[in-house]
Design an enzyme around this catalytic site. Structure first.
Site, PDB file in Angstrom:
ATOM      1  N   ASP A  35       0.607  13.656 -10.786  1.00 53.83           N
ATOM      2  CA  ASP A  35       0.448  14.071  -9.395  1.00 53.83           C
ATOM      3  C   ASP A  35      -0.154  12.906  -8.620  1.00 53.83           C
ATOM      4  O   ASP A  35      -1.302  12.516  -8.852  1.00 53.83           O
ATOM      5  CB  ASP A  35      -0.455  15.309  -9.308  1.00 53.83           C
ATOM      6  CG  ASP A  35      -0.518  15.885  -7.907  1.00 53.83           C
ATOM      7  OD1 ASP A  35       0.554  16.025  -7.284  1.00 53.83           O
ATOM      8  OD2 ASP A  35      -1.626  16.206  -7.439  1.00 53.83           O
ATOM      9  N   GLU A  60      -5.620   9.132  -7.392  1.00 57.54           N
ATOM     10  CA  GLU A  60      -6.112   9.232  -6.018  1.00 57.54           C
ATOM     11  C   GLU A  60      -6.810   7.931  -5.648  1.00 57.54           C
ATOM     12  O   GLU A  60      -7.527   7.341  -6.459  1.00 57.54           O
ATOM     13  CB  GLU A  60      -7.077  10.423  -5.904  1.00 57.54           C
ATOM     14  CG  GLU A  60      -7.832  10.532  -4.605  1.00 57.54           C
ATOM     15  CD  GLU A  60      -6.908  10.703  -3.409  1.00 57.54           C
ATOM     16  OE1 GLU A  60      -7.132   9.978  -2.415  1.00 57.54           O
ATOM     17  OE2 GLU A  60      -5.970  11.526  -3.458  1.00 57.54           O
ATOM     18  N   ASN A  87      -5.115   2.489  -6.695  1.00 63.05           N
ATOM     19  CA  ASN A  87      -4.067   2.336  -5.697  1.00 63.05           C
ATOM     20  C   ASN A  87      -2.756   2.321  -6.474  1.00 63.05           C
ATOM     21  O   ASN A  87      -2.477   1.386  -7.225  1.00 63.05           O
ATOM     22  CB  ASN A  87      -4.259   1.032  -4.920  1.00 63.05           C
ATOM     23  CG  ASN A  87      -3.200   0.809  -3.855  1.00 63.05           C
ATOM     24  OD1 ASN A  87      -2.147   1.443  -3.854  1.00 63.05           O
ATOM     25  ND2 ASN A  87      -3.467  -0.109  -2.943  1.00 63.05           N
ATOM     26  N   ASP A 113      -0.986  10.903   2.899  1.00 64.47           N
ATOM     27  CA  ASP A 113      -1.595  10.496   4.167  1.00 64.47           C
ATOM     28  C   ASP A 113      -0.516  10.118   5.178  1.00 64.47           C
ATOM     29  O   ASP A 113       0.427   9.387   4.847  1.00 64.47           O
ATOM     30  CB  ASP A 113      -2.527   9.309   3.957  1.00 64.47           C
ATOM     31  CG  ASP A 113      -3.826   9.717   3.282  1.00 64.47           C
ATOM     32  OD1 ASP A 113      -4.094  10.930   3.208  1.00 64.47           O
ATOM     33  OD2 ASP A 113      -4.561   8.824   2.833  1.00 64.47           O
ATOM     34  N   LYS A 117       3.399   5.169  11.962  1.00 59.10           N
ATOM     35  CA  LYS A 117       4.038   4.049  12.649  1.00 59.10           C
ATOM     36  C   LYS A 117       4.774   3.130  11.686  1.00 59.10           C
ATOM     37  O   LYS A 117       4.349   2.922  10.554  1.00 59.10           O
ATOM     38  CB  LYS A 117       2.996   3.266  13.443  1.00 59.10           C
ATOM     39  CG  LYS A 117       2.387   4.051  14.600  1.00 59.10           C
ATOM     40  CD  LYS A 117       1.357   3.237  15.323  1.00 59.10           C
ATOM     41  CE  LYS A 117       0.772   4.023  16.491  1.00 59.10           C
ATOM     42  NZ  LYS A 117       1.753   4.283  17.544  1.00 59.10           N
ATOM     43  N   ASP A 149       3.756  18.698   5.414  1.00 54.85           N
ATOM     44  CA  ASP A 149       3.876  19.533   6.605  1.00 54.85           C
ATOM     45  C   ASP A 149       4.227  18.707   7.831  1.00 54.85           C
ATOM     46  O   ASP A 149       4.299  19.244   8.936  1.00 54.85           O
ATOM     47  CB  ASP A 149       2.583  20.317   6.846  1.00 54.85           C
ATOM     48  CG  ASP A 149       1.375  19.404   6.997  1.00 54.85           C
ATOM     49  OD1 ASP A 149       1.247  18.472   6.188  1.00 54.85           O
ATOM     50  OD2 ASP A 149       0.556  19.630   7.910  1.00 54.85           O
TER      51      ASP A 149
END
Length: 236
Positions: A35, A60, A87, A113, A117, A149
């Site tokens: 995950d 994470e 990372n 996240d 842009k 979402d």
């Protein structure tokens, strides 16, 4: 509110050695679920007890969240779950390359996240090099699940995955977005969004038998991925 970190900052560009499944799990030969961007780990903390026949790894980039998730895991005594700080676009490829063949069987990337842009394109979690590493580690039929979402977050992910020609949608999935979550546990963000009556955009992919593309070719295609509504969003 989620706290962003810049994955391109010098600190997060330092490679971190990640432990192998043999170092993390007593039964290291179990199939592996990865995950990516697990946040506080609530999803995996709920899923791992329901799937004791699997090993689960959450990665994470926000270290405090990893520490919190690991404390919760230890309190629950879940020996088929680990949380790792890294990372993914710096440290994960080498770890994936070292996995035994067909050990990685499921990958999820959920509510990443929102770097809207185009100039922040390289901050997005799913980069061409990571996708190629995942495609190389996943054998035909193994699955990659993404959801968000925010339409302008998931659309570039969909375009990159489909431009790679390494993945296909299940044959019975004819809708633009998958209506239900194939996993038995929702993430914290998913519960919040659905409670607000808002839409979650989902795609489930299966690894096909096509060879992973050359990185330079996929990067060239990736540069064509743009978000026409990017200027509508403020800087994050």
């Amino acid at each position: 509110m989620r706290q962003h970190v810049n994955p391109l900052s010098r600190f997060f560009q330092l490679p971190r050695p990640l432990p192998s499944p043999e170092e993390m799990f007593a039964q290291s030969s179990r199939p592996l679920h990865l995950d990516i961007g697990c946040a506080r780990g609530g999803f995996l903390l709920g899923l791992a007890p329901l799937q004791p026949e699997w090993n689960h790894v959450g990665v994470e980039i926000r270290h405090p969240l990893v520490l919190s998730a690991e404390r919760d895991r230890q309190e629950l005594k879940l020996d088929n779950l680990r949380f790792l700080f890294c990372n993914v676009n710096v440290s994960l490829e080498e770890w994936l390359d070292a996995l035994p063949r067909d050990q990685l069987q499921w990958v999820s990337i959920q509510f990443p996240d929102p770097w809207f842009k185009r100039r922040h394109q390289k901050r997005r979690v799913l980069q061409p090099s990571l996708l190629i590493a995942l495609a190389t580690a996943l054998q035909p039929g193994r699955e990659l699940f993404i959801q968000s979402d925010v339409l302008s977050v998931i659309e570039p992910m969909v375009m990159l995955i489909e431009q790679s020609n390494c993945f296909k949608r299940p044959g019975d999935d004819f809708h633009p977005w998958q209506r239900t979550n194939p996993m038995p546990v929702p993430t914290e963000r998913e519960r919040y969004v659905l409670d607000q009556g808002l839409q979650v955009y989902r795609r489930l992919y299966q690894r096909n038998d096509q060879q992973a593309p050359e990185l330079s070719n996929l990067e060239a295609l990736w540069q064509q991925v743009d978000n026409p509504s990017e200027e509508e969003h403020s800087d994050c």
